[in-house]
Write a protein that holds these residues in place. Structure first.
Motif, PDB file in Angstrom:
ATOM      1  N   UNK A   1      25.678  39.052  95.607  1.00  9.91           N
ATOM      2  CA  UNK A   1      26.874  39.886  95.757  1.00  9.91           C
ATOM      3  C   UNK A   1      27.061  40.828  94.573  1.00  9.91           C
ATOM      4  N   UNK A   2      28.282  41.345  94.434  1.00  7.36           N
ATOM      5  CA  UNK A   2      28.565  42.295  93.362  1.00  7.36           C
ATOM      6  C   UNK A   2      28.787  41.601  92.021  1.00  7.36           C
ATOM      7  N   UNK A   3      28.149  42.133  90.978  1.00  6.65           N
ATOM      8  CA  UNK A   3      28.267  41.560  89.632  1.00  6.65           C
ATOM      9  C   UNK A   3      28.605  42.670  88.636  1.00  6.65           C
ATOM     10  N   UNK A   4      29.136  42.268  87.508  1.00  6.66           N
ATOM     11  CA  UNK A   4      29.299  43.174  86.379  1.00  6.66           C
ATOM     12  C   UNK A   4      29.169  42.407  85.073  1.00  6.66           C
ATOM     13  N   UNK A   5      29.218  43.125  83.971  1.00  2.00           N
ATOM     14  CA  UNK A   5      29.113  42.543  82.632  1.00  2.00           C
ATOM     15  C   UNK A   5      30.376  42.921  81.869  1.00  2.00           C
ATOM     16  N   UNK A   6      31.164  41.916  81.508  1.00  2.00           N
ATOM     17  CA  UNK A   6      32.445  42.153  80.838  1.00  2.00           C
ATOM     18  C   UNK A   6      32.550  41.223  79.630  1.00  2.00           C
ATOM     19  N   UNK A   7      32.843  41.792  78.465  1.00  2.00           N
ATOM     20  CA  UNK A   7      32.948  40.988  77.248  1.00  2.00           C
ATOM     21  C   UNK A   7      34.157  40.064  77.302  1.00  2.00           C
ATOM     22  N   UNK A   8      33.938  38.823  76.861  1.00  2.00           N
ATOM     23  CA  UNK A   8      35.041  37.880  76.665  1.00  2.00           C
ATOM     24  C   UNK A   8      35.441  37.847  75.197  1.00  2.00           C
ATOM     25  N   UNK A   9      34.448  38.129  74.345  1.00  2.00           N
ATOM     26  CA  UNK A   9      34.670  38.053  72.889  1.00  2.00           C
ATOM     27  C   UNK A   9      33.505  38.746  72.204  1.00  2.00           C
ATOM     28  N   UNK A  10      33.777  39.513  71.152  1.00  2.00           N
ATOM     29  CA  UNK A  10      32.705  40.141  70.393  1.00  2.00           C
ATOM     30  C   UNK A  10      32.549  41.612  70.704  1.00  2.00           C
TER      31      UNK A  10
END
Length: 208
Positions: free
Chosen positions: A96-105
């Motif tokens: 399915x649809x994915x993305x890359x999102x920072x949680x920290x840093x």
């Protein structure tokens, strides 16, 4: 010197040689222990594996790799890189649809989730990003689609032995490699002396 005494001497020496070899082998095993970044439990139970990729200027991470109950993993999920390394996240088109999102840093943000295979997102980690960056896929964060990037040498670490927290084995530090070479040399020298004493004898005490 009697034949009995020669045999005793040989046996005693071979016993010592075997003991020395065992100690060397044990030292080599201990040297195989190395360090991984301490991600603070963020990747515990998460599929995707870990790789030490220091020394590489470009690194690729799959988005939508098999894991976490479907194609819901980053692979490798955890990486250790040098400052200046460019990381490319590449979509597999699965899960399915994915993305890359920072949680920290570091400020990772690939945008809205996409599902198209071959989609890529790049980020170059500079000196200012040194430390641990944690990120996730927004639609599948609760399912364990998490990742983390350790940047530089000044990061918290944990000792591991014989395997990492993922699919690949951690690299052995240079100090451990040097110790392994030294112990191997010691084993060869010890066994060589054992052969010499077996062939020519090694107890020269005069027996009355």
């Amino acid at each position: 010197m009697t034949d009995g005494n020669v045999d005793m001497s040989r046996r005693a020496f071979l016993g010592a040689a075997a003991g020395g070899a065992a100690v060397a082998a044990t030292s080599g095993t201990a040297a195989a222990q190395t360090e991984e970044p301490d991600f603070g439990g963020y990747l515990d139970g998460v599929d995707g594996g870990y790789e030490d990729l220091r020394g590489q200027s470009e690194v690729t991470i799959e988005v939508g790799a098999e894991g976490n109950g479907g194609a819901l993993a980053f692979a490798p999920a955890g990486v250790w890189i040098d400052p200046g390394t460019t990381v490319t996240w590449e979509w597999t088109g699965e899960g399915g649809g994915h993305n890359v999102v920072a949680s920290e840093g570091a400020s990772l943000e690939s945008g809205a989730p996409v599902a198209e295979a071959g989609t890529t997102y790049e980020y170059t980690f500079e000196e200012g990003d040194a430390g641990i960056t944690k990120y996730h896929c927004a639609p599948h964060e609760a399912l364990g689609m998490l990742g983390a990037v350790a940047v530089g040498g000044d990061v918290p670490t944990v000792e591991v032995g014989g395997g990492g927290g993922g699919a690949s084995l951690p690299q052995v530090p240079d100090s451990a490699k040097a110790l392994g070479v030294a112990t191997t040399f010691a084993m060869i020298a010890t066994l060589g002396l054992a052969y010499f004493f077996m062939k020519y004898g090694g107890d020269y005490d005069i027996q009355e």
